[in-house]
Design a protein around this motif. Structure first.
Motif, PDB file in Angstrom:
ATOM      1  N   THR A   1       0.841  -1.209   0.000  1.00 46.79           N
ATOM      2  CA  THR A   1       0.000   0.000   0.000  1.00 46.79           C
ATOM      3  C   THR A   1       0.871   1.252   0.000  1.00 46.79           C
ATOM      4  O   THR A   1       0.552   2.234  -0.685  1.00 46.79           O
ATOM      5  CB  THR A   1      -0.941   0.031   1.212  1.00 46.79           C
ATOM      6  OG1 THR A   1      -0.158  -0.161   2.391  1.00 46.79           O
ATOM      7  CG2 THR A   1      -2.008  -1.026   1.117  1.00 46.79           C
TER       8      THR A   1
ATOM      9  N   SER B   1       2.083   1.870  -3.454  1.00 46.62           N
ATOM     10  CA  SER B   1       1.061   2.445  -4.346  1.00 46.62           C
ATOM     11  C   SER B   1       0.875   3.926  -4.046  1.00 46.62           C
ATOM     12  O   SER B   1       0.688   4.753  -4.966  1.00 46.62           O
ATOM     13  CB  SER B   1      -0.268   1.695  -4.197  1.00 46.62           C
ATOM     14  OG  SER B   1      -0.855   2.016  -2.965  1.00 46.62           O
TER      15      SER B   1
ATOM     16  N   LEU C   1      -7.990  -0.742   6.450  1.00 43.99           N
ATOM     17  CA  LEU C   1      -6.823  -1.637   6.530  1.00 43.99           C
ATOM     18  C   LEU C   1      -7.020  -2.684   7.615  1.00 43.99           C
ATOM     19  O   LEU C   1      -6.735  -3.876   7.420  1.00 43.99           O
ATOM     20  CB  LEU C   1      -5.576  -0.809   6.844  1.00 43.99           C
ATOM     21  CG  LEU C   1      -4.686  -0.438   5.664  1.00 43.99           C
ATOM     22  CD1 LEU C   1      -3.582   0.505   6.097  1.00 43.99           C
ATOM     23  CD2 LEU C   1      -4.080  -1.713   5.086  1.00 43.99           C
TER      24      LEU C   1
END
Lengths: 400, 137
Positions: A149, A152, B47
């Motif tokens: 993540t 990205s 998340l």
């Protein structure tokens, strides 16, 4: 998140200076317009008048600031990524031994020796106060996902920075151009065919019956025009029935035109003398073109009364005028299609049909560029406005 | 004299309007900050949810409440996180609405301030171009 931030800066920039800068923008616009009015075929504007050097520099600086901000963020993210990778290697290594001798931090500045046991048990913070007990391998999986993540995010930030850099270079270039006193010369591009479109459009509207315009139209024959004309002819035939009716209407109009537009008669006499060959062309299509154009222009310009006397020779004459009343929707369609195909968006947005028509009332037959003068609309708006209303009313009258 | 008082009136009006405008702008800034906080939390919670979904059924999950870690059921934690996400989304929507409202207000205020400042400018211009005897506020 990032896009959001961007919004923020836009919103607040500059909070208190807005009114003056606003007025400045308006002023610049006015300046541009004024130049456009004067220009015959295009406009010449100094870049600095549109984008003052200091304004451009300010904008460039703002973009640079934004870039710096993004770079900072990027740096932070890179730190996170390196931390993450370090942690991954550590977590990977820890269960290699059953226990590790370490220095345990105690308070701010103190350490004491200790021993790390249970080296394969991790309590991982998932976020928002949630912890999960994981093994080393499971922890590594979580960490790797986080790394992804992060990566990205870094990618998106990089793209943003690239965009901003392009913007900054543009602003810099503009600032430099403004500082060097560059001039922007803008001439509206009119495609051959679209020119003809506007020509026929011109005829449909009240517009100029300048000899050059007609000559050009007749001289330049291409598919588009032929198609329009054939369509006209069709309509002509269809409308033959309404002939007698329209004739009476026309008589009225010509009478009116006789008094009110007598000053322009001479112009059209000149026109007629100039193009006798168009009046009796050998080829039928051409003949019709000329006919319909002239009749139309006469029909819509009251002044063109001389055509009338000559026009009576041709049987199609009266009917063309009636046909004209049905013409606008058709022509509009073709026109719209053509303009969307050929013209830059700049022009389609402006009120296209009116430009040429306004030319007519400047009275300058000699100085007639037949289609390029879109920018001079302001000159004769009021005049053409009053004129424009007439055909409409007549249209209605004939329909009754 | 009349013009002078009118001028003052106009000035005062402009000042109040400008104050209103700056207040609205401050509100918008605050709104943006809150929004930002919520968006960050939303991302975090998403998340967490993703990670919780990846956990096995028998995994031990703890929630840090104050200074203590409280053991939680995985399903319960999952439900809690979902609820939290829902709440944050609703809050974000609400903030969006208020932000839009504020922005509308801001633009209208900006307009009035613009017009008022223009008026004031014209007024001052006229006032100054009058003969000197008319001075004296």
């Amino acid at each position: 998140m990032e896009g959001y931030k961007c919004n923020c800066t836009k919103l607040y920039w500059p909070p208190k200076k807005l009114p003056p800068s606003l007025s400045l923008a308006v002023k610049q616009e006015r300046k541009g317009e004024a130049k456009m009015e004067k220009g015959i075929k295009g406009t010449v504007t100094s870049v600095s008048s549109m984008y003052p050097a200091e304004e451009a520099q300010k904008a460039a600086k703002r973009v640079q600031d934004a870039i710096a901000e993004k770079q900072e963020e990027l740096e932070r993210l890179r730190d996170f990524i390196s931390d993450n990778t370090n942690l991954v290697t550590l977590v990977q290594r820890l269960p290699d031994q059953l226990q590790h001798d370490i220095m345990v931090p105690f308070g701010k500045a103190a350490f004491f020796p200790g021993r790390l046991k249970h080296t394969n048990e991790f309590l991982v913070l998932l976020g928002d106060g949630y912890y999960a007990e994981r093994t080393s391998i499971q922890t590594m999986e979580i960490l790797k996902r986080r790394g992804k993540t992060l990566q990205s995010q870094v990618d998106s930030l990089n793209a943003m920075v690239e965009d901003l850099k392009a913007e900054a270079s543009f602003f810099d270039a503009t600032a430099a151009e403004a500082a060097e006193g560059f001039l922007e010369i803008r001439e509206d591009y009119v495609d051959e065919s679209s020119a003809r479109e506007s020509e026929s459009d011109l005829l449909k509207q009240i517009s100029s019956s300048s000899p050059e315009a007609d000559n050009k139209t007749n001289a330049l024959e291409d598919e588009e025009f032929a198609r329009i004309m054939s369509r006209m002819d069709e309509l002509e035939k269809e409308e033959l029935a309404a002939e007698s009716y329209n004739e009476t209407g026309e008589h009225e109009e010509t009478d009116v035109s006789l008094d009110s537009f007598s000053d322009q008669i001479s112009l059209h006499q000149v026109k007629n003398s100039e193009e006798p060959e168009f009046r009796k062309p050998p080829d039928q299509a051409k003949y019709k073109n000329t006919m319909s154009e002239e009749v139309k222009s006469r029909h819509h310009h009251h002044q063109d009364f001389t055509n009338r006397s000559q026009g009576n020779i041709f049987p199609g004459n009266v009917s063309t005028s009636s046909q004209k009343t049905l013409m606008p929707p058709e022509m509009d369609k073709v026109q719209a299609a053509a303009s969307s195909r050929h013209e830059p968006p700049l022009q389609t947005s402006t009120s296209k049909p009116e430009f040429d028509s306004q030319k007519a009332f400047t009275g300058s037959i000699v100085e007639h560029p037949y289609n390029l003068e879109r920018n001079s609309s302001e000159q004769t708006v009021s005049k053409s406005g009053s004129q424009r209303s007439k055909p409409v009313s007549r249209f209605k009258m004939q329909r009754k | 004299m009349g013009s002078a008082s009118a001028l003052k009136e106009l000035q005062r009006d402009l000042e109040t309007k400008a104050n209103d405008l700056s207040k609205i702008q401050k509100d918008i800034a605050k709104n943006h900050q809150v929004r930002k906080k919520y968006t960050i939390q939303l991302g975090e919670n998403e998340l967490v949810l993703k990670e919780l979904d990846l956990l096995q059924e028998d995994a031990n999950v703890y929630k840090l409440i104050g200074p203590v870690l409280v053991k939680q059921d995985l399903a319960e934690a999952n439900a809690n996180v979902r609820k939290r996400i829902e709440y944050i989304s609703a809050e974000l929507k609400r903030l969006d609405a208020t932000l839009q409202d504020l922005e509308e207000k801001q633009s209208s205020k900006k307009e009035t301030v613009c017009i008022l400042s223009l008026f004031l400018y014209i007024y001052i211009y006229i006032y100054l171009s009058q003969p000197r005897s008319d001075y004296g506020i």
